[in-house]
Design an enzyme around this catalytic site. Structure first.
Site, short mmCIF file in Angstrom:
data_model
loop_
_atom_site.label_atom_id
_atom_site.label_comp_id
_atom_site.label_asym_id
_atom_site.label_seq_id
_atom_site.Cartn_x
_atom_site.Cartn_y
_atom_site.Cartn_z
N HIS A 150 51.99 91.63 41.97
CA HIS A 150 51.76 90.62 40.94
C HIS A 150 50.28 90.22 40.91
CE1 HIS A 150 52.80 86.64 38.83
NE2 HIS A 150 51.59 86.41 39.32
N GLU A 151 49.73 89.89 42.08
CA GLU A 151 48.34 89.41 42.12
C GLU A 151 47.37 90.52 41.69
OE1 GLU A 151 48.12 86.44 42.14
OE2 GLU A 151 50.00 85.86 43.08
N HIS A 241 54.04 79.52 34.20
CA HIS A 241 55.02 80.27 34.97
C HIS A 241 56.42 80.12 34.39
CE1 HIS A 241 51.70 80.26 37.93
NE2 HIS A 241 52.19 81.43 38.25
ZN LIG Z 1 50.29 84.98 38.60
#
Ligand SMILES: [Zn+2]
Ligand SMILES: [Ca+2]
Ligand SMILES: [Ca+2]
Length: 331
Positions: A150-151, A241
């Site tokens: 993800h990062e 998010h």
């Molecule tokens: Zn993120």
């Protein structure tokens, strides 16, 4: 005529000159080998003062050297490789070339990561984040294959897409990071890839799963556009998010298929879904939101179905994609 031809020749020449020196936006033609540098932040705050792995802080482990045996450092080192393998195998992209940085510390252009990272007034903390200075930062207990991917995918999104920094565009950044994070997790062959954790995000963390792409409601995210759980309070850290939920659900439906919200989708399978979302990411126009996401997925599918022999996509796959988009009620 001659004049026009000469002008065209000049144009071609200058275009190829530019092409020879420019780094392709997608990195597809690059053959840069994997090069990693991992640092131990030892609970220092990262983000306010310059904190570059390899410069302000010396590396613990890197390709070709360093010290083994630090669990967190070794995990980061491993996940940088598994995520790189995902981008290389699926898209022919060298992650080192695309998101690596050369700090002129003798380690060359490398993917940089720090572990045991703190934030001002938050220490220890279990969050992970990608910095625009091209560094993946992991807090205590934030190392898992999906979250690491993800990062790093945040770096990829920055490099290959036109997604913006506000509103739905910012939510789509989080969504694509989750989706490619989970795609990388599902295909990395790790021992914990059991059917019961499929689509769970953070399942490899000490703190356990904290998002679920198949069932966003489990963690308070909406499954449909502006549906139950949608955050209307603005796109702060929380909002971006939360509102990534419908895109994650859409990725699940397109991949595996399911009956949801009155629509029945036959999944197109993981391999094709991965290619579809990659093509869509690059097709999204500047500052795209959910409407543009639906358009990009439909357009990407149509293009792929036109080249059925090389892509394996069928017109039927595009019908399924459109049905899934309908199920999550994209505008
Ligand atoms: Zn993120
Ligand atoms: Ca995995
Ligand atoms: Ca996962």
């Amino acid at each position: 005529m001659n004049k026009a031809r000469a002008a065209i020749t000049t144009l071609f020449l200058s275009t190829s000159l530019v092409a020879a020196f420019a780094v392709p936006a997608t990195g597809e033609t690059q053959a840069q080998p994997l090069n990693r540098v991992v640092c131990d932040a030892a609970q220092e705050s990262v983000g306010e003062v310059p904190w570059r792995c390899g410069v302000e802080v010396g590396p613990t482990r890197w390709d070709g050297g360093g010290r083994l045996g630090d669990t967190e450092v070794d995990k980061a080192y491993t996940f940088l490789a598994s995520t790189s393998r995902f981008y290389k195998d699926r898209f022919g992209v060298s992650l080192t070339e695309l998101i690596g940085v050369d700090h002129h510390d003798g380690r060359g252009k490398a993917i940089r990561a720090a572990v045991r990272v703190c934030r001002p007034n938050e220490c220890p903390q279990a969050d992970a984040f990608w910095e625009v200075e091209k560094q993946a930062n992991f807090g205590d207990g934030s190392l898992a294959d999906d979250l690491a991917a993800h990062e790093l995918t945040h770096g990829v999104i920055e490099a290959v897409s036109q997604l913006g920094r506000q509103g739905e565009s910012e939510s789509l950044r989080e969504a694509f990071a989750d989706i490619f994070g989970e795609f990388a997790d599902l295909t990395d062959g790790s021992a914990d890839d059991t059917p019961d954790v499929r689509w769970q995000f953070g399942d490899g963390l000490p703190g356990g799963t904290f998002r679920n792409l198949k069932n966003p409601e489990q963690f308070g995210q909406p499954s449909t556009y502006q549906g139950k759980g949608w955050w209307f309070g603005g796109y702060d850290y929380h909002g971006v998010h939360v509102n990534a939920g419908p895109a994650g659900k859409l990725a699940y439906l397109i991949t595996d298929g399911d009956t949801f919200n009155g629509q029945t989708v036959r999944g197109i399978g993981l391999s094709k879904a991965i290619q579809l979302w990659w093509a869509a990411l690059k097709l999204l126009p500047r500052d795209a939101g959910y409407r543009e996401l639906g358009n990009a997925l439909r357009d990407a599918c149509k293009e792929k179905a036109k080249q059925r022999r090389s892509t394996g996509f069928t017109a039927g796959d595009c019908v399924q994609t459109a049905t899934a988009i309908k199920a999550v009620q994209l505008p």
